[in-house]
Each structure stands twice: as C-alpha cells, then as structure tokens.
Design a protein around this motif. Structure first.
Motif, PDB file in Angstrom:
ATOM      1  N   ILE A   5      15.014 -48.026 -72.703  1.00 57.03           N
ATOM      2  CA  ILE A   5      14.050 -47.234 -71.946  1.00 57.03           C
ATOM      3  C   ILE A   5      14.798 -46.108 -71.240  1.00 57.03           C
ATOM      4  CG2 ILE A   5      12.333 -47.299 -70.093  1.00 57.03           C
ATOM      5  CD1 ILE A   5      11.534 -49.059 -72.403  1.00 57.03           C
ATOM      6  N   ARG A   6      14.313 -44.868 -71.411  1.00 57.57           N
ATOM      7  CA  ARG A   6      14.880 -43.728 -70.686  1.00 57.57           C
ATOM      8  C   ARG A   6      14.084 -43.529 -69.401  1.00 57.57           C
ATOM      9  NH1 ARG A   6      14.479 -38.707 -73.282  1.00 57.57           N
ATOM     10  NH2 ARG A   6      12.450 -39.404 -73.963  1.00 57.57           N
ATOM     11  N   VAL A   7      14.804 -43.315 -68.297  1.00 50.13           N
ATOM     12  CA  VAL A   7      14.184 -43.316 -66.968  1.00 50.13           C
ATOM     13  C   VAL A   7      14.740 -42.175 -66.126  1.00 50.13           C
ATOM     14  CG1 VAL A   7      13.991 -44.670 -64.837  1.00 50.13           C
ATOM     15  CG2 VAL A   7      13.887 -45.818 -67.041  1.00 50.13           C
ATOM     16  N   VAL A   8      13.860 -41.572 -65.315  1.00 53.75           N
ATOM     17  CA  VAL A   8      14.258 -40.654 -64.247  1.00 53.75           C
ATOM     18  C   VAL A   8      13.947 -41.379 -62.955  1.00 53.75           C
ATOM     19  CG1 VAL A   8      13.868 -38.440 -63.128  1.00 53.75           C
ATOM     20  CG2 VAL A   8      13.653 -38.622 -65.595  1.00 53.75           C
ATOM     21  N   VAL A   9      14.941 -41.552 -62.104  1.00 53.34           N
ATOM     22  CA  VAL A   9      14.749 -42.274 -60.839  1.00 53.34           C
ATOM     23  C   VAL A   9      14.624 -41.279 -59.699  1.00 53.34           C
ATOM     24  CG1 VAL A   9      15.774 -43.909 -59.225  1.00 53.34           C
ATOM     25  CG2 VAL A   9      15.946 -44.310 -61.676  1.00 53.34           C
ATOM     26  N   PRO A  34      17.572 -45.793 -50.962  1.00 54.57           N
ATOM     27  CA  PRO A  34      18.416 -44.597 -51.069  1.00 54.57           C
ATOM     28  C   PRO A  34      19.394 -44.716 -52.236  1.00 54.57           C
ATOM     29  CG  PRO A  34      19.254 -46.033 -49.359  1.00 54.57           C
ATOM     30  CD  PRO A  34      17.977 -46.650 -49.850  1.00 54.57           C
ATOM     31  N   ALA A  35      19.875 -43.578 -52.692  1.00 51.92           N
ATOM     32  CA  ALA A  35      20.853 -43.551 -53.782  1.00 51.92           C
ATOM     33  C   ALA A  35      22.257 -43.767 -53.208  1.00 51.92           C
ATOM     34  CB  ALA A  35      20.773 -42.222 -54.518  1.00 51.92           C
ATOM     35  N   VAL A  36      22.457 -44.926 -52.602  1.00 50.82           N
ATOM     36  CA  VAL A  36      23.730 -45.270 -51.971  1.00 50.82           C
ATOM     37  C   VAL A  36      24.111 -46.668 -52.422  1.00 50.82           C
ATOM     38  CG1 VAL A  36      24.862 -45.695 -49.756  1.00 50.82           C
ATOM     39  CG2 VAL A  36      23.195 -43.858 -49.951  1.00 50.82           C
ATOM     40  N   GLY A  38      24.398 -48.178 -55.162  1.00 54.09           N
ATOM     41  CA  GLY A  38      23.625 -48.827 -56.212  1.00 54.09           C
ATOM     42  C   GLY A  38      22.265 -49.364 -55.789  1.00 54.09           C
ATOM     43  N   LYS A  39      21.849 -49.066 -54.556  1.00 51.96           N
ATOM     44  CA  LYS A  39      20.573 -49.596 -54.066  1.00 51.96           C
ATOM     45  C   LYS A  39      19.390 -49.068 -54.874  1.00 51.96           C
ATOM     46  CE  LYS A  39      22.158 -50.380 -49.363  1.00 51.96           C
ATOM     47  NZ  LYS A  39      22.013 -50.011 -47.958  1.00 51.96           N
ATOM     48  N   ALA A  40      19.398 -47.774 -55.191  1.00 54.15           N
ATOM     49  CA  ALA A  40      18.293 -47.193 -55.966  1.00 54.15           C
ATOM     50  C   ALA A  40      18.288 -47.760 -57.387  1.00 54.15           C
ATOM     51  CB  ALA A  40      18.393 -45.671 -55.984  1.00 54.15           C
ATOM     52  N   ASN A  41      19.465 -47.995 -57.957  1.00 50.57           N
ATOM     53  CA  ASN A  41      19.534 -48.583 -59.300  1.00 50.57           C
ATOM     54  C   ASN A  41      18.930 -49.984 -59.323  1.00 50.57           C
ATOM     55  OD1 ASN A  41      20.830 -46.321 -60.290  1.00 50.57           O
ATOM     56  ND2 ASN A  41      22.871 -47.190 -60.063  1.00 50.57           N
ATOM     57  N   ARG A  42      19.280 -50.789 -58.333  1.00 52.28           N
ATOM     58  CA  ARG A  42      18.726 -52.146 -58.262  1.00 52.28           C
ATOM     59  C   ARG A  42      17.208 -52.108 -58.052  1.00 52.28           C
ATOM     60  NH1 ARG A  42      23.599 -52.795 -55.714  1.00 52.28           N
ATOM     61  NH2 ARG A  42      22.757 -52.578 -53.615  1.00 52.28           N
ATOM     62  N   ALA A  43      16.750 -51.205 -57.187  1.00 49.58           N
ATOM     63  CA  ALA A  43      15.314 -51.087 -56.936  1.00 49.58           C
ATOM     64  C   ALA A  43      14.581 -50.615 -58.193  1.00 49.58           C
ATOM     65  CB  ALA A  43      15.059 -50.123 -55.779  1.00 49.58           C
ATOM     66  N   ALA A  44      15.193 -49.706 -58.950  1.00 54.64           N
ATOM     67  CA  ALA A  44      14.578 -49.227 -60.185  1.00 54.64           C
ATOM     68  C   ALA A  44      14.495 -50.353 -61.213  1.00 54.64           C
ATOM     69  CB  ALA A  44      15.374 -48.054 -60.757  1.00 54.64           C
ATOM     70  N   ARG A  68      20.427 -39.254 -61.928  1.00 53.54           N
ATOM     71  CA  ARG A  68      18.996 -39.552 -61.821  1.00 53.54           C
ATOM     72  C   ARG A  68      18.439 -39.977 -63.181  1.00 53.54           C
ATOM     73  NH1 ARG A  68      16.223 -37.572 -57.143  1.00 53.54           N
ATOM     74  NH2 ARG A  68      17.648 -36.419 -55.848  1.00 53.54           N
ATOM     75  N   PHE A  69      19.079 -39.508 -64.246  1.00 52.82           N
ATOM     76  CA  PHE A  69      18.653 -39.839 -65.603  1.00 52.82           C
ATOM     77  C   PHE A  69      19.411 -41.080 -66.054  1.00 52.82           C
ATOM     78  CE2 PHE A  69      18.029 -35.341 -65.010  1.00 52.82           C
ATOM     79  CZ  PHE A  69      16.715 -35.180 -65.417  1.00 52.82           C
TER      80      PHE A  69
END
Length: 80
Positions: A5-9, A34-36, A38-44, A68-69
């Motif tokens: 899956i390709r994603v924009v966060v 926040p993008a700090v 790895g928090k945003a990655n885990r949330a995504a 972001r991609f």
C-alpha cells in the motif's frame, strides 16, 4: 503474499485518525501524532490496521520511515 500500500501521511492533523483513498489509488492517512521518534509512523500503521480490519501486527512499514510518502505491507488482504 502481503499487499503493498502506498501512503501519504499527514502528522499533527486535527482530522486524524482518518484514511482517505486518492484518485491514483494512494491512501492519505491523517494522524494526530507528531512526526517525532516514529510516533506518526506507528499511528499510521494503527490507522491502516483499523481501516482494513487486520491486526496491528499485520501492518509493516517497508519504505519511507523519514518521508511523508511511505510504503506499507499488509498481511491478510485479498487483492482483486
């Protein structure tokens, strides 16, 4: 075989958590984290798991950890 899956966060979003499908098939994932560190990655990953109805352990970030991609692999989805 996992589905890619390709994603924009969009981190720090007031809309999140929300998953939208774009015209080109890419997904836009809004997260409040926040993008700090790895928090945003885990949330995504959690938002994608909820969106597709799979366990969090079935979603893996495979590319774009600092962008972001991103590209995620998701186990248990049927393609077609």
């Amino acid at each position: 075989m996992p589905t890619v899956i390709r994603v924009v966060v969009k981190p720090n979003s007031g809309k999140g958590p929300l998953v939208q499908t774009l015209e080109d098939g890419m997904l836009r994932v809004y997260v409040r984290a926040p993008a700090v560190e790895g928090k945003a990655n885990r949330a995504a990953a959690e938002a994608l798991a909820r969106h597709f109805g799979v366990p969090k352990s079935a979603v893996r970030l495979t590319a774009g950890a600092t962008s972001r991609f991103k590209r995620f692999e998701i186990d248990g989805l049927t393609q077609g």
